[in-house]
Scaffold this motif. Structure first.
Motif, mmCIF file in Angstrom:
data_model
loop_
_atom_site.group_PDB
_atom_site.id
_atom_site.type_symbol
_atom_site.label_atom_id
_atom_site.label_comp_id
_atom_site.label_asym_id
_atom_site.label_seq_id
_atom_site.Cartn_x
_atom_site.Cartn_y
_atom_site.Cartn_z
ATOM 1 N N LEU A 192 108.785 -7.313 -9.473
ATOM 2 C CA LEU A 192 110.188 -7.315 -9.886
ATOM 3 C C LEU A 192 111.125 -6.761 -8.815
ATOM 4 O O LEU A 192 112.327 -6.649 -9.051
ATOM 5 C CB LEU A 192 110.342 -6.485 -11.170
ATOM 6 C CG LEU A 192 109.644 -7.059 -12.404
ATOM 7 C CD1 LEU A 192 109.783 -6.110 -13.588
ATOM 8 C CD2 LEU A 192 110.217 -8.424 -12.756
ATOM 9 N N LEU B 172 107.920 -3.476 -5.252
ATOM 10 C CA LEU B 172 106.786 -3.809 -6.120
ATOM 11 C C LEU B 172 105.922 -4.896 -5.490
ATOM 12 O O LEU B 172 104.692 -4.872 -5.627
ATOM 13 C CB LEU B 172 107.288 -4.240 -7.500
ATOM 14 C CG LEU B 172 107.466 -3.087 -8.495
ATOM 15 C CD1 LEU B 172 108.317 -3.514 -9.681
ATOM 16 C CD2 LEU B 172 106.111 -2.564 -8.998
ATOM 17 N N LEU C 288 103.713 -3.092 -3.145
ATOM 18 C CA LEU C 288 102.675 -2.309 -3.830
ATOM 19 C C LEU C 288 101.564 -3.218 -4.357
ATOM 20 O O LEU C 288 100.379 -2.909 -4.245
ATOM 21 C CB LEU C 288 103.291 -1.522 -4.996
ATOM 22 C CG LEU C 288 104.105 -0.286 -4.611
ATOM 23 C CD1 LEU C 288 104.937 0.206 -5.799
ATOM 24 C CD2 LEU C 288 103.169 0.833 -4.132
ATOM 25 N N GLU D 249 97.602 -3.403 -3.172
ATOM 26 C CA GLU D 249 96.465 -3.322 -4.108
ATOM 27 C C GLU D 249 95.510 -4.489 -3.930
ATOM 28 O O GLU D 249 94.305 -4.369 -4.141
ATOM 29 C CB GLU D 249 96.974 -3.317 -5.557
ATOM 30 C CG GLU D 249 97.424 -1.967 -6.027
ATOM 31 C CD GLU D 249 97.816 -1.993 -7.504
ATOM 32 O OE1 GLU D 249 97.300 -2.847 -8.254
ATOM 33 O OE2 GLU D 249 98.656 -1.158 -7.882
ATOM 34 N N ALA E 88 101.458 4.334 -8.167
ATOM 35 C CA ALA E 88 102.832 4.051 -7.716
ATOM 36 C C ALA E 88 103.345 2.736 -8.295
ATOM 37 O O ALA E 88 104.515 2.623 -8.675
ATOM 38 C CB ALA E 88 102.862 3.995 -6.196
ATOM 39 N N ARG E 89 102.459 1.763 -8.398
ATOM 40 C CA ARG E 89 102.887 0.452 -8.916
ATOM 41 C C ARG E 89 103.393 0.576 -10.347
ATOM 42 O O ARG E 89 104.392 -0.028 -10.723
ATOM 43 C CB ARG E 89 101.715 -0.527 -8.848
ATOM 44 C CG ARG E 89 102.015 -1.868 -9.490
ATOM 45 C CD ARG E 89 100.861 -2.830 -9.298
ATOM 46 N NE ARG E 89 100.980 -4.009 -10.136
ATOM 47 C CZ ARG E 89 100.079 -4.984 -10.154
ATOM 48 N NH1 ARG E 89 99.002 -4.907 -9.377
ATOM 49 N NH2 ARG E 89 100.237 -6.043 -10.927
ATOM 50 N N GLU F 79 106.814 2.296 -10.354
ATOM 51 C CA GLU F 79 107.850 1.397 -9.848
ATOM 52 C C GLU F 79 108.188 0.321 -10.881
ATOM 53 O O GLU F 79 109.353 -0.018 -11.105
ATOM 54 C CB GLU F 79 107.347 0.749 -8.544
ATOM 55 C CG GLU F 79 108.403 -0.004 -7.772
ATOM 56 C CD GLU F 79 109.539 0.881 -7.286
ATOM 57 O OE1 GLU F 79 109.320 2.094 -7.098
ATOM 58 O OE2 GLU F 79 110.670 0.358 -7.131
ATOM 59 N N LEU F 80 107.152 -0.168 -11.541
ATOM 60 C CA LEU F 80 107.333 -1.207 -12.547
ATOM 61 C C LEU F 80 108.143 -0.692 -13.732
ATOM 62 O O LEU F 80 109.044 -1.365 -14.226
ATOM 63 C CB LEU F 80 105.947 -1.667 -13.020
ATOM 64 C CG LEU F 80 105.859 -3.026 -13.681
ATOM 65 C CD1 LEU F 80 106.441 -4.112 -12.785
ATOM 66 C CD2 LEU F 80 104.391 -3.345 -13.980
ATOM 67 N N ARG G 15 111.681 -0.600 -12.734
ATOM 68 C CA ARG G 15 112.293 -1.937 -12.661
ATOM 69 C C ARG G 15 112.536 -2.496 -14.049
ATOM 70 O O ARG G 15 113.453 -3.276 -14.256
ATOM 71 C CB ARG G 15 111.400 -2.912 -11.881
ATOM 72 C CG ARG G 15 111.262 -2.664 -10.408
ATOM 73 C CD ARG G 15 112.561 -2.553 -9.676
ATOM 74 N NE ARG G 15 113.530 -3.587 -9.964
ATOM 75 C CZ ARG G 15 114.783 -3.579 -9.547
ATOM 76 N NH1 ARG G 15 115.221 -2.554 -8.836
ATOM 77 N NH2 ARG G 15 115.609 -4.553 -9.848
ATOM 78 N N ARG G 16 111.696 -2.152 -14.996
ATOM 79 C CA ARG G 16 111.834 -2.721 -16.340
ATOM 80 C C ARG G 16 112.868 -1.983 -17.180
ATOM 81 O O ARG G 16 113.281 -2.486 -18.218
ATOM 82 C CB ARG G 16 110.478 -2.729 -17.051
ATOM 83 C CG ARG G 16 109.601 -3.840 -16.489
ATOM 84 C CD ARG G 16 108.286 -3.947 -17.199
ATOM 85 N NE ARG G 16 107.560 -5.112 -16.720
ATOM 86 C CZ ARG G 16 106.240 -5.235 -16.752
ATOM 87 N NH1 ARG G 16 105.510 -4.257 -17.238
ATOM 88 N NH2 ARG G 16 105.662 -6.317 -16.305
#
Lengths: 78, 392
Positions: A61, A65, A68, A72, B344-345, B348-349, B352-353
């Motif tokens: 998004l 991201l 990231l 991964e 971290a993902r 961050e998500l 963003r949401r």
């Protein structure tokens, strides 16, 4: 390569790479819609030789991201 | 709880008044009753009285005073009166009125009162019976401790959200008891920050999962600052992400002991004083995981926080009548040491949401807690306030 992420995004969305930052997202890039997002996923998979899952695609998004998720998936951005 | 119908048969109240010119002329003025018998000495004499005769209802004015101010007092609604004037009351007489409770109906919230009046010679000049309803208050803005003198205890306030809450409450003028499991540099730092800013603070380390330690903690807070008005329960233990099939009941119990056990111990120790002062605020820290689909691998955490939410709702019902509110604040993912394990993902998500495109900060929660502890939030009770930057 971090810059390659920006380059791929710039190409897909039709904007200069210099205008993109880690915070760039559909909020501020007019061309980032559901259609171009699919194109972006394919372009990223090709550029970084990775396979992304549907969840990965949903989670991308923002540029941060994307980085990231690619990290991964072992894309080796550094 | 104070008895709101403390009346017994035989209970009495008295009031007296000297009937002087001022009383008679004031009554004549506002009632328009200027009957010469009351206001003119010569006219009174011409009717065969040595002095002016006081208006009969001046006697009733004293009955009204006693009903409105003594038995039953504020909340009285005088519904009916039988009356017989037995002898005239003259200018210069000293009138004594007596109320006696003849019947007190708690169920009907009604009093039947014997009303009697006597002159200075002990002669009965009036007798009768009054029926009075005792009206219940349906809203009550109680007198409470001024805000700047309030005392708050914040569990788990050595860092993160708890520390931000402690600093915020101290800034608003409250004395603050800060707490961590043990005395650490972090706890010391929060204490110093409050002191340097001119705040009143004590740092009291204790294990919130230990009810006896919690009782001692509340006791110490009360002894040092004189009372405990506000409890913010933010203490936690480290949380890990584990698939549900690998969660042992012991894992849940560890969290349960801190969240629910700690809350119960805090309630047990702090409620008696709050009830006495008719003011109290409990705010417990929840989680946005209670609001929508919980994140994967958090079964123990979600189960324990869900139990805490149940306790909040039930406590709000029990304590509301005593002027004590119990609420929960449920922030979304907040960047603190407690969520160091979150990838971290995911962070961050979450950002963003959120419609606000960021994670919650400790300050976001602190400002909402400060509101919930204030007088302005006196009608907010049993709620779980979502702090997720948008709809959930």
């Amino acid at each position: 390569m971090q810059d390659r992420v920006l380059e791929v995004c710039a190409q897909v969305f039709g904007v200069p790479a210099s205008s993109l930052t880690d915070d760039s997202s559909p909020d501020d890039i007019a061309g980032w819609d559901s259609l171009s997002h699919v194109q972006l996923i394919v372009a990223l998979e090709e550029a970084f030789a990775v396979t992304l899952t549907p969840d990965d695609a949903m989670d991308m998004l923002s540029v941060r991201l994307i980085k990231l998720v690619l990290t991964e998936r072992g894309a080796g951005l550094d | 709880m104070t008895d709101d119908f403390p009346f017994t048969e035989g209970q009495t109240a008295r009031a007296s008044l000297v009937i002087d010119e001022r009383v008679i002329s004031a009554f004549a003025e506002f009632s328009g009753d200027r009957n010469p018998l009351h206001v003119d000495r010569e006219a009174a004499e011409s009717y065969g009285y040595a002095r002016q005769v006081a208006h009969g209802v001046i006697t009733l004015a004293l009955v009204s005073r006693l009903i409105g101010m003594e038995i039953p007092g504020p909340g009285a609604l005088w519904r009916g009166q039988e009356i017989e004037w037995l002898a005239p009351v003259f200018l210069g007489d000293r009138l004594e009125v007596r109320l006696t409770v003849r019947r007190a109906s708690r169920a009907g919230r009604t009093l039947v009162l014997l009303t009697e009046a006597f002159n200075q010679d002990g002669r009965m000049v009036m007798k009768g019976e009054a029926r009075v309803s005792v009206v219940e208050k349906i809203s009550d803005r109680r007198e409470v401790t001024p805000r700047e003198n309030r005392v708050a205890l914040v569990t788990g306030s050595s860092r993160g959200i708890g520390a931000a809450v402690a600093l915020r409450l101290a800034r608003s003028g409250m004395a603050v008891v800060i707490n961590g499991r043990t005395m650490t540099d972090d706890l010391e730092r929060v204490s110093q920050e409050i002191s340097v800013a001119g705040g009143r603070v004590i740092a009291e380390p204790c294990d919130i999962a230990d009810p006896r330690a919690v009782a001692a903690l509340v006791d110490r807070a009360t002894r040092v600052f004189g009372a405990l008005d506000i409890v913010v329960h933010g203490a936690s233990t480290p949380i890990s992400t584990v698939p549900v099939q690998e969660v042992a009941f012991e894992d849940v119990k560890t969290l349960f002991d801190v969240y629910v056990g700690g809350a119960l111990a805090l309630l047990a120790a702090a409620v008696p004083g709050m009830r006495e002062r008719k003011f109290g605020r409990f705010v417990v820290l929840g989680t946005s995981s209670l609001l929508g689909t919980p994140p994967a691998g958090n079964a123990a955490y979600v189960a324990a926080k869900s139990a805490l939410w149940g306790l909040v709702r039930a406590s709000a019902v029990d304590l509301g009548p005593h002027g004590i509110t119990v609420n929960m604040v449920s922030p979304g993912l907040t960047v603190t040491q407690l969520v160091e394990h979150v990838p971290a993902r995911v962070k961050e998500l979450e950002a963003r949401r959120s419609p606000m495109r960021r994670l919650a900060t400790p300050a976001d929660t602190a400002s909402v807690v400060a509101f919930l502890t204030s007088d302005e939030a006196s009608y907010v009770n049993g709620q779980n306030l979502p702090l997720v930057g948008g709809p959930v």
